[in-house]
Motif scaffolding. Structure first.
Motif, PDB file in Angstrom:
ATOM      1  N   VAL A  95       1.743   2.762 -49.209  1.00 23.97           N
ATOM      2  CA  VAL A  95       2.342   3.561 -49.475  1.00 23.97           C
ATOM      3  C   VAL A  95       3.654   3.684 -49.728  1.00 23.97           C
ATOM      4  CG1 VAL A  95       3.162   5.389 -48.270  1.00 23.97           C
ATOM      5  CG2 VAL A  95       0.661   4.879 -47.871  1.00 23.97           C
ATOM      6  N   ASP A  96       4.419   4.255 -50.572  1.00 27.44           N
ATOM      7  CA  ASP A  96       5.621   4.023 -51.627  1.00 27.44           C
ATOM      8  C   ASP A  96       6.063   5.486 -51.928  1.00 27.44           C
ATOM      9  OD1 ASP A  96       7.681   2.728 -51.868  1.00 27.44           O
ATOM     10  OD2 ASP A  96       7.698   1.942 -53.351  1.00 27.44           O
ATOM     11  N   ASP A  97       7.767   5.283 -51.688  1.00 23.59           N
ATOM     12  CA  ASP A  97       8.216   6.639 -52.545  1.00 23.59           C
ATOM     13  C   ASP A  97       7.573   8.514 -51.737  1.00 23.59           C
ATOM     14  OD1 ASP A  97       9.671   5.655 -54.523  1.00 23.59           O
ATOM     15  OD2 ASP A  97       7.876   5.139 -55.351  1.00 23.59           O
ATOM     16  N   TYR A  98       7.367   8.018 -50.268  1.00 22.44           N
ATOM     17  CA  TYR A  98       6.741   8.592 -49.692  1.00 22.44           C
ATOM     18  C   TYR A  98       7.672  10.493 -49.458  1.00 22.44           C
ATOM     19  CZ  TYR A  98       4.730  11.463 -46.002  1.00 22.44           C
ATOM     20  OH  TYR A  98       3.304  12.709 -45.277  1.00 22.44           O
ATOM     21  N   HIS A  99       9.185  10.205 -49.598  1.00 18.64           N
ATOM     22  CA  HIS A  99       9.624  11.212 -49.290  1.00 18.64           C
ATOM     23  C   HIS A  99      10.431  11.637 -50.119  1.00 18.64           C
ATOM     24  CE1 HIS A  99       9.843  12.285 -44.725  1.00 18.64           C
ATOM     25  NE2 HIS A  99       9.898  10.525 -44.841  1.00 18.64           N
ATOM     26  N   GLN A 100       9.888  10.891 -51.471  1.00 21.86           N
ATOM     27  CA  GLN A 100      10.070  11.128 -53.063  1.00 21.86           C
ATOM     28  C   GLN A 100       9.385  11.862 -53.108  1.00 21.86           C
ATOM     29  OE1 GLN A 100      11.526   8.537 -55.509  1.00 21.86           O
ATOM     30  NE2 GLN A 100      11.087   9.299 -57.572  1.00 21.86           N
ATOM     31  N   GLU A 101       9.754  13.778 -53.138  1.00 23.06           N
ATOM     32  CA  GLU A 101       8.118  14.608 -53.418  1.00 23.06           C
ATOM     33  C   GLU A 101       8.599  14.789 -54.941  1.00 23.06           C
ATOM     34  OE1 GLU A 101       7.610  17.099 -49.311  1.00 23.06           O
ATOM     35  OE2 GLU A 101       9.013  17.657 -50.861  1.00 23.06           O
ATOM     36  N   GLY A 102       6.968  15.237 -55.240  1.00 19.57           N
ATOM     37  CA  GLY A 102       7.082  16.320 -57.065  1.00 19.57           C
ATOM     38  C   GLY A 102       6.305  15.407 -57.504  1.00 19.57           C
ATOM     39  N   LYS A 103       6.068  15.558 -59.043  1.00 18.89           N
ATOM     40  CA  LYS A 103       5.333  15.401 -59.590  1.00 18.89           C
ATOM     41  C   LYS A 103       4.471  13.652 -60.114  1.00 18.89           C
ATOM     42  CE  LYS A 103       4.622  15.259 -64.971  1.00 18.89           C
ATOM     43  NZ  LYS A 103       5.120  16.096 -66.308  1.00 18.89           N
ATOM     44  N   ARG A 104       3.395  13.950 -60.330  1.00 17.96           N
ATOM     45  CA  ARG A 104       3.299  11.980 -59.735  1.00 17.96           C
ATOM     46  C   ARG A 104       1.673  12.375 -61.340  1.00 17.96           C
ATOM     47  NH1 ARG A 104       6.012  11.815 -56.657  1.00 17.96           N
ATOM     48  NH2 ARG A 104       5.767  10.946 -54.361  1.00 17.96           N
ATOM     49  N   VAL A 105       1.935  11.501 -62.748  1.00 10.92           N
ATOM     50  CA  VAL A 105       1.478  11.399 -63.293  1.00 10.92           C
ATOM     51  C   VAL A 105       0.064  10.155 -62.897  1.00 10.92           C
ATOM     52  CG1 VAL A 105       0.374  10.959 -65.506  1.00 10.92           C
ATOM     53  CG2 VAL A 105       2.124  12.240 -64.443  1.00 10.92           C
ATOM     54  N   ALA A 106      -1.408  10.793 -62.250  1.00 11.06           N
ATOM     55  CA  ALA A 106      -2.289  10.145 -61.871  1.00 11.06           C
ATOM     56  C   ALA A 106      -3.541  10.173 -62.649  1.00 11.06           C
ATOM     57  CB  ALA A 106      -2.493  11.150 -60.471  1.00 11.06           C
ATOM     58  N   ASN A 107      -4.584   8.900 -62.374  1.00 11.41           N
ATOM     59  CA  ASN A 107      -5.289   9.059 -63.137  1.00 11.41           C
ATOM     60  C   ASN A 107      -6.827   9.367 -62.654  1.00 11.41           C
ATOM     61  OD1 ASN A 107      -8.250   6.299 -64.346  1.00 11.41           O
ATOM     62  ND2 ASN A 107      -6.580   6.924 -66.425  1.00 11.41           N
ATOM     63  N   PHE A 108      -7.830  10.157 -63.342  1.00  6.49           N
ATOM     64  CA  PHE A 108      -8.356  10.575 -62.366  1.00  6.49           C
ATOM     65  C   PHE A 108      -9.677  10.830 -63.530  1.00  6.49           C
ATOM     66  CE2 PHE A 108     -10.660  14.919 -60.563  1.00  6.49           C
ATOM     67  CZ  PHE A 108     -11.589  14.340 -60.012  1.00  6.49           C
ATOM     68  N   LEU A 109     -10.734  10.295 -63.482  1.00  4.21           N
ATOM     69  CA  LEU A 109     -12.019  10.502 -64.215  1.00  4.21           C
ATOM     70  C   LEU A 109     -11.436   9.720 -65.780  1.00  4.21           C
ATOM     71  CD1 LEU A 109     -13.611  14.174 -63.386  1.00  4.21           C
ATOM     72  CD2 LEU A 109     -13.736  11.145 -62.955  1.00  4.21           C
ATOM     73  N   ASN A 110     -10.927   8.822 -65.974  1.00  4.07           N
ATOM     74  CA  ASN A 110     -10.596   7.746 -67.140  1.00  4.07           C
ATOM     75  C   ASN A 110      -9.096   8.491 -67.791  1.00  4.07           C
ATOM     76  OD1 ASN A 110     -11.646   5.924 -65.985  1.00  4.07           O
ATOM     77  ND2 ASN A 110     -13.674   6.530 -67.381  1.00  4.07           N
ATOM     78  N   GLN A 111      -8.905  10.651 -67.304  1.00  2.00           N
ATOM     79  CA  GLN A 111      -7.049  10.705 -67.717  1.00  2.00           C
ATOM     80  C   GLN A 111      -6.501  11.055 -67.397  1.00  2.00           C
ATOM     81  OE1 GLN A 111      -8.343  14.300 -69.737  1.00  2.00           O
ATOM     82  NE2 GLN A 111     -10.708  13.655 -70.629  1.00  2.00           N
ATOM     83  N   ASP A 112      -4.513  11.099 -67.243  1.00  2.00           N
ATOM     84  CA  ASP A 112      -3.642  11.107 -67.363  1.00  2.00           C
ATOM     85  C   ASP A 112      -4.182  13.502 -66.332  1.00  2.00           C
ATOM     86  OD1 ASP A 112      -3.093   9.172 -67.243  1.00  2.00           O
ATOM     87  OD2 ASP A 112      -1.330   9.328 -68.699  1.00  2.00           O
TER      88      ASP A 112
END
Length: 243
Positions: free
Chosen positions: A169-186
């Motif tokens: 767990v890191d940057d917990y209090h830094q809210e906002g956009k995250r680009v995650a990999n889901f089903l092999n796509q951003d």
């Protein structure tokens, strides 16, 4: 910007092969907890935000809801939902959650399953939900847990032999956009803290009734990888009532 990955052919094809897509609510790891947070649905008017294949819409009618409206941005999702539904009291509408505009106090219950973490301005959606609920109406929703969304990687920390060590767990209090990999796509998701979820509801005029952090049911514990799901919550679930 309203994201619509589910109308991209490859993404939709991969999503359609997930257990929760092929087997329904009983294959959704959080459902055994989420359904206990729902109020009595008999004779209620229900709204499902981000309805997907319509599983929750059909469940509501199985519980004798008076009427159900399911909203989704994806035409692919709604086409599949309509194919799976034979009920004149369920209506599916093609629109973004951010754009809902219903009559004041039109619904008794609003449900949203794993959709609101895709919403950038959640406070605005809370306000729209509050407006279309009757006094004493209930909002029940699930999102990816803030512990899960804090880092865009959304993955375990592995040891030298590929063994799972811990969940970082890191940057917990830094809210906002995250680009995650889901089903092999951003995929773009929005991280917000637990406090932001709770305070956002309170500020919108809700009274929080129940909070749950997902864990596998006893029946799921023998499935591969499920024991590790007890090491951190993947989903956050909240039930709140319009004051």
């Amino acid at each position: 910007m309203k994201q619509n990955k589910y109308d991209e052919a490859e993404f939709f094809r991969n999503y359609s092969q997930m257990p929760r897509s092929t087997k329904g609510l009983e294959a959704a790891g959080e459902w055994h907890e989420l359904r206990t947070m729902l109020p009595e649905l008999k004779d209620k008017n229900v709204l499902d935000l981000g309805c997907g294949f319509g599983w929750h819409c059909r469940y509501a009618r199985d519980q004798q809801a008076r009427s159900v409206i399911g909203v989704d941005l994806s035409g692919n999702m709604l086409q599949r939902a309509r194919e799976m539904t034979d009920d004149s009291r369920i209506e599916y509408r093609h629109m973004a959650i951010e754009d809902i505009e219903f009559a004041p106090e039109q619904f008794d219950v609003v449900i949203s399953s794993l959709a609101l973490h895709y919403i950038e301005h959640l406070d605005q959606v809370f306000a729209r939900i509050h407006a279309c609920l009757v006094q004493g109406g209930t909002l029940v929703y699930s999102v990816e847990h803030p512990i899960f969304t804090a880092r865009a990687a959304q993955d375990w920390y592995y040891g030298p032999q590929g063994e799972i060590m811990h969940w970082p767990v890191d940057d917990y209090h830094q809210e906002g956009k995250r680009v995650a990999n889901f089903l092999n796509q951003d995929v773009v998701k929005y991280h917000r803290t637990l406090a932001t979820h709770l305070n956002g509801l309170i500020q919108a005029g809700f009274v929080i009734q129940q909070v749950a952090e997902s864990k596998p049911s006893p029946e799921m514990m023998e499935m591969p990888g499920m024991r590790d799901e007890n090491r951190r919550p993947m989903f956050l679930m909240i039930a709140a009532v319009k004051a």
